[in-house]
Design a protein around this motif. Structure first.
Motif, PDB file in Angstrom:
ATOM      1  N   ALA A 148       0.860  -1.183   0.000  1.00  0.00           N
ATOM      2  CA  ALA A 148       0.000   0.000   0.000  1.00  0.00           C
ATOM      3  C   ALA A 148       0.891   1.227   0.000  1.00  0.00           C
ATOM      4  O   ALA A 148       1.682   1.434   0.923  1.00  0.00           O
ATOM      5  N   ILE A 149       0.760   2.063  -1.019  1.00  0.00           N
ATOM      6  CA  ILE A 149       1.749   3.117  -1.232  1.00  0.00           C
ATOM      7  C   ILE A 149       1.081   4.388  -1.715  1.00  0.00           C
ATOM      8  O   ILE A 149       0.069   4.351  -2.417  1.00  0.00           O
ATOM      9  N   THR A 150       1.638   5.524  -1.345  1.00  0.00           N
ATOM     10  CA  THR A 150       1.127   6.790  -1.855  1.00  0.00           C
ATOM     11  C   THR A 150       1.629   7.015  -3.270  1.00  0.00           C
ATOM     12  O   THR A 150       2.719   6.570  -3.639  1.00  0.00           O
ATOM     13  N   ALA A 151       0.838   7.709  -4.077  1.00  0.00           N
ATOM     14  CA  ALA A 151       1.264   8.060  -5.431  1.00  0.00           C
ATOM     15  C   ALA A 151       2.017   9.378  -5.440  1.00  0.00           C
ATOM     16  O   ALA A 151       2.970   9.564  -6.194  1.00  0.00           O
ATOM     17  N   ALA A 152       1.583  10.305  -4.605  1.00  0.00           N
ATOM     18  CA  ALA A 152       2.238  11.613  -4.499  1.00  0.00           C
ATOM     19  C   ALA A 152       2.147  12.061  -3.056  1.00  0.00           C
ATOM     20  O   ALA A 152       1.073  12.013  -2.452  1.00  0.00           O
ATOM     21  N   VAL A 185      -2.805   1.852  -4.412  1.00  0.00           N
ATOM     22  CA  VAL A 185      -2.211   3.176  -4.556  1.00  0.00           C
ATOM     23  C   VAL A 185      -3.149   4.228  -3.977  1.00  0.00           C
ATOM     24  O   VAL A 185      -4.331   4.288  -4.346  1.00  0.00           O
ATOM     25  N   ASP A 186      -2.623   5.018  -3.052  1.00  0.00           N
ATOM     26  CA  ASP A 186      -3.335   6.185  -2.533  1.00  0.00           C
ATOM     27  C   ASP A 186      -3.126   7.318  -3.528  1.00  0.00           C
ATOM     28  O   ASP A 186      -2.081   7.960  -3.565  1.00  0.00           O
ATOM     29  N   GLY A 187      -4.138   7.558  -4.341  1.00  0.00           N
ATOM     30  CA  GLY A 187      -4.037   8.566  -5.389  1.00  0.00           C
ATOM     31  C   GLY A 187      -4.646   9.905  -5.035  1.00  0.00           C
ATOM     32  O   GLY A 187      -4.878  10.730  -5.924  1.00  0.00           O
ATOM     33  N   ALA A 188      -4.875  10.144  -3.749  1.00  0.00           N
ATOM     34  CA  ALA A 188      -5.579  11.362  -3.351  1.00  0.00           C
ATOM     35  C   ALA A 188      -4.903  12.622  -3.874  1.00  0.00           C
ATOM     36  O   ALA A 188      -5.574  13.579  -4.267  1.00  0.00           O
ATOM     37  N   GLN A 189      -3.556  12.630  -3.864  1.00  0.00           N
ATOM     38  CA  GLN A 189      -2.840  13.835  -4.292  1.00  0.00           C
ATOM     39  C   GLN A 189      -2.381  13.765  -5.742  1.00  0.00           C
ATOM     40  O   GLN A 189      -1.673  14.664  -6.204  1.00  0.00           O
TER      41      GLN A 189
END
Length: 418
Positions: free
Chosen positions: A169-173, A199-203
């Protein structure tokens, strides 16, 4: 100190790319009313006027969703279900991917944590939304970020090889520095070791194109309020098997296919399984409208706009001796290895002699500029960066102009002379 606006990068001017609601809003300052300069897009972006128009139309025809025989119920249901397909297209989802509407990114990741059948590997730089739900399961394995992305990828692969995991589980930005991680490389690493990737695509999704199918991403989460859509709705999109196998996220109407008082209740598969109760229809419609609006502007133009403004901001901050910009990763350690080479419109920094809150209050009270201050729901990352008490974050988007950036830089330069 050389005047901030003398540098050549400031000779060109850039207008806002798309109109946002409240663009001409004025706020009180010590010198009187001024137009508000919004540099807090990373927290909640203002609504696009195009999205507001679609919402207003949908509101006039709003009725119960699903199972209603009335004409407006049918219209509302069609809008809600079409929103799923619009979102799927926007992020390059596969034909069989499940699209679940949630309250926000945090809710989407909590739902995923409820469904993932095994250990989850995460970095220590994550937003709390992509850290705490996994920790609560007791199955989180946290990997320390390294000075370069290449070394960080090696550390992640070593952990995935050490012991099998179900998910990376990883952030995208980064919501702190704006640095964009190479998602293709991360997805490939996860799959090499038999894990899936969320993918945490919030940003990211409002700033750069994303393709689940093209990038090899198994699950993606994001929030409407980060992509110019009001009324709070989030999205979890991804492979259906884990979601269909999990117990419903909420027990209630809509999720249940057949209810028996003897305890033999059966549940729907697909998105309905995890959307019990009356959904946030207008929020979902707003998310879909925002994705259409962003596609209409075009990611190529968005990229040029944000890179120009970010270069303007970065170079201006670098000329201020009392300001220190924050970054997670150094330059790539080896030629040819994956590296972080892109940033979305986010810049975090500290100002010598002032707390982050003092800087934020000064910018607001004296100049009508809104920034974020604090730890940005990323306490471990701020400690890693050497600023456990917090920093200042300026973030921007489609409604930001070069005049806004120059105004922020001039205000920070003035703070340095106070």
């Amino acid at each position: 100190m050389t005047a901030v606006l003398d540098h050549p990068v400031h000779h060109a001017t850039f207008s806002a790319l798309a109109p946002v609601v409240g663009a001409e809003q004025t706020v009180p300052t010590a010198a009187g009313e001024v137009r508000y300069a919004n540099f807090d897009y990373a927290a909640s972006a203002p609504a696009l006027t195009e999205v507001a128009s679609v919402f207003t139309e949908a509101l006039s025809q709003y009725a119960s969703v699903h199972r209603g025989a009335g004409h407006l119920s049918q219209v509302t249901t069609a809008r809600y279900e079409q929103a799923r397909e619009t979102v799927r297209r926007f992020v390059g989802g596969r034909a069989d991917d499940t699209v679940v509407f949630t309250r926000n990114t945090t809710d989407a990741i909590n739902l995923a944590a409820h469904a993932v059948p095994g250990d989850v590997v995460v970095l220590d730089i994550e937003h709390h939304a992509n850290l705490l739900p996994w920790q609560r399961t007791g199955r989180a394995r946290v990997v320390a970020v390294q000075p370069t992305f290449a070394a960080t990828l090696d550390a992640l692969e070593a952990e995935l090889a050490r012991k099998p995991a179900a998910l990376l589980a990883i952030t995208a930005a980064s919501n702190v520095t704006g640095e964009v991680l190479p998602i293709r490389a991360l997805a490939a690493a996860a799959h090499r070791h038999g894990a899936r990737i969320l993918v945490d695509g919030a940003q990211l999704v409002a700033h750069r194109p994303v393709s689940l199918a093209g990038y090899g991403v198994d699950y993606l989460v994001f929030s409407g309020h980060k992509i110019y859509a009001p009324f709070g709705a989030g999205v979890l999109i991804g492979r259906p098997d884990w979601l269909d196998a999990a117990e419903p996220y909420l027990a209630g109407g809509g999720a249940s296919a057949q209810v028996d008082l003897s305890g033999g209740t059966s549940w729907h598969a697909g998105p309905a399984r995890h959307e019990a109760g009356s959904p946030n229809v207008l929020g979902a419609v707003a998310v879909a409208a925002a994705t259409d609006a962003i596609r209409g502007v075009g990611f190529e133009l968005i990229g040029y706009h944000e890179r120009d403004l970010l270069a303007r901001l970065d170079e201006g901050l670098a000329r201020l001796d009392h300001v220190t910009a924050l970054r997670i990763f150094d330059a790539p350690a080896e030629e040819g290895r994956p590296a972080v080479t892109d940033r979305v419109g986010i810049a975090a920094f500290t100002v010598a002699g002032h707390t982050a809150r003092e800087v934020a209050e000064y910018l607001s009270d004296r100049h009508g500029i809104g920034v974020r201050d604090g730890k940005f729901c990323a306490h471990p990352l701020l400690r890693h960066l050497g600023h456990p008490d917090g920093a200042v974050r300026a973030s921007f988007g489609l409604g930001t102009s070069s005049d806004d950036v120059d105004r922020l830089l001039a205000a920070l330069a003035e703070l340095g002379t106070d």
